[in-house]
Design an enzyme around this catalytic site. Structure first.
Site, PDB file in Angstrom:
ATOM      1  N   ASN A 148       0.814  -1.248   0.024  1.00 27.57           N
ATOM      2  CA  ASN A 148      -0.118   0.059   0.170  1.00 27.57           C
ATOM      3  C   ASN A 148       0.809   1.238  -0.007  1.00 27.57           C
ATOM      4  O   ASN A 148       0.338   2.255   0.307  1.00 27.57           O
ATOM      5  CB  ASN A 148      -0.988   0.071   1.150  1.00 27.57           C
TER       6      ASN A 148
ATOM      7  N   ARG B  78       3.995   8.274  11.273  1.00 27.42           N
ATOM      8  CA  ARG B  78       3.624   8.017  12.494  1.00 27.42           C
ATOM      9  C   ARG B  78       3.463   9.102  13.379  1.00 27.42           C
ATOM     10  O   ARG B  78       4.133  10.070  13.206  1.00 27.42           O
ATOM     11  CB  ARG B  78       4.601   6.728  12.961  1.00 27.42           C
TER      12      ARG B  78
ATOM     13  N   GLN C   6      -4.154   4.880  18.381  1.00 27.75           N
ATOM     14  CA  GLN C   6      -5.002   4.632  17.484  1.00 27.75           C
ATOM     15  C   GLN C   6      -6.028   3.567  17.972  1.00 27.75           C
ATOM     16  O   GLN C   6      -5.468   2.563  18.326  1.00 27.75           O
ATOM     17  CB  GLN C   6      -4.454   4.325  16.077  1.00 27.75           C
TER      18      GLN C   6
ATOM     19  N   HIS D 116      -7.041   6.834  10.031  1.00 29.08           N
ATOM     20  CA  HIS D 116      -5.683   6.452   9.474  1.00 29.08           C
ATOM     21  C   HIS D 116      -6.030   5.544   8.257  1.00 29.08           C
ATOM     22  O   HIS D 116      -6.536   4.129   8.185  1.00 29.08           O
ATOM     23  CB  HIS D 116      -4.873   5.392  10.407  1.00 29.08           C
TER      24      HIS D 116
END
Length: 389
Positions: free
Chosen positions: A147, A285, A314, A333
């Protein structure tokens, strides 16, 4: 037989999809560096379908259960008595995604007496304590490059959204307004700006290549300098450090892994050296930047905008200060979890499982930790005894 514990995000609030906006997604055979896309022996899912949520199960249930293995899928990963903590002690394999990370701390790894393999369905394994994984001989693998382009596209989208003041202008249109001045008072052209990336690996290079046609001046810093022919081709200016680079840039994008060299890198001191009115994009991050320093830089006008999709922890709590800070373009995210990307990282997860269950080598480019040491991509990106989370 193995027990596989898979931690995925919740299904859509309206229920798991029965139809999709598109009938297919393009098939990718190879990535820009020549690496082949995942090549599992089989696949029990339809590319373009939602695979990363609990009902999607990464398309793994039929495969694992046909071999007699156990698959447990949950989104409940934090808090006393979570399903993750209850199921972890006798699990052989843990799978999770950066978008909904199952934080494999040193304490959890010590308690997971059967754990042999931790797989990131996607890229970025900083939710795993790599030192503890090495100490307990737990292999760590991720679906490298699956990805990366998805994230790079999100970066470019975020840059344009901030620089062109897209989000406030769209809100005005939705709310029935038409005041042009309100829309354009913070809108600029990207053309001619200086854009720099902290990190020039797969994602960082993809961002640079996608920005080059915008006629911008490109800068980068990385612990590994790029070959001279790539610098010449893209017209790149190399800087030894982020501190050297950011004062020259109108836009800075962070595309580096989280480790001691990058944790807290963008603190108040570094932000104060950026151009007044610069933009900062972070899809890497959240802990690479100082949470409160970013908010204060936006409020003071040092930063004209901040965007990205990474938070800490998260999922982010409802009262996280980034939700209400001015001039931001934050999303949950999502940058690496498009339906297109899910087809690749689900296939790569199965490829890794097939190899491990059959006692065959896992692709070197997928490995982060193996045999009690950093390996593959991990050896390139991390150093021994670097604590990642």
């Amino acid at each position: 037989m193995a027990k596989v514990l898979c931690v995925l995000y919740d299904d859509p609030t309206g229920g798991f999809p029965t139809t999709y906006a598109r009938d297919d997604v393009p098939h990718i055979d190879r990535y820009p560096d020549g690496q082949s896309a995942p090549t599992p022996l089989g696949a029990d899912f339809t590319p373009g379908h939602l695979l990363g949520s609990v009902s999607g199960e990464l398309g793994l249930r039929a495969f694992l259960e046909s071999r007699g293995h156990t698959l447990v899928v949950t989104s409940d990963k934090e808090g006393d008595g979570s399903v993750f903590d209850r199921e972890l002690p006798d699990s052989d394999v843990v799978i999770s995604q950066p978008f909904w990370p199952a934080y494999l701390t040193a304490e959890r790894i010590a308690a997971a007496r059967n754990l042999k393999l931790a797989i990131t369905a996607g890229i970025g394994s900083d939710h795993v304590d790599l030192d503890a994984a090495i100490a307990h001989d737990v292999a760590v693998a991720e679906v490298t490059f699956s990805n990366s382009i998805s994230v790079a596209e999100h970066v470019v989208m975020s840059i344009l959204a901030l620089v062109r003041n897209y989000l406030p202008s769209h809100r005005i249109a939705r709310e029935g307004g038409w005041n042009i001045a309100d829309c354009v008072e913070r809108s600029y052209d990207l053309e001619g700006m200086h854009v720099g990336t902290v990190g020039a690996g797969r994602i960082g290079q993809a961002v640079l290549r996608r920005l080059a046609p915008f006629d911008v001046k490109l800068h980068y810093t990385d612990r590994h300098r790029l070959p001279a022919d790539i610098e010449t081709q893209l017209g790149l200016v190399f800087h030894e450090s982020a501190a050297d680079m950011v004062p020259h840039c109108d836009v800075v994008t962070v595309n580096a892994p989280l480790h001691p060299e990058t944790e807290g890198l963008f603190d108040a001191d570094l932000l104060s050296t950026m151009k007044r009115g610069a933009y900062l994009i972070n899809t890497a991050r959240a802990r690479i930047v100082d949470r409160d320093a970013v908010r204060q830089a936006l409020e003071s006008g040092r930063l004209a905008g901040y965007a990205g999709d990474v938070w800490y922890p998260q999922p982010a709590p409802a009262d996280h200060p980034w939700r209400t800070m001015p001039h931001h373009g934050m999303t949950p995210h999502i940058s690496g979890s498009t339906l297109s990307a899910q087809a690749r990282y689900a296939a790569g997860t199965r490829e890794i499982l097939e190899a491990w269950l059959d006692g065959k080598p896992i692709r070197d480019e997928y490995l982060i930790v193996s045999g009690g040491a950093l390996a593959g991509a991990g050896a390139h990106s991390y150093a021994v005894n670097e604590k990642t989370d």
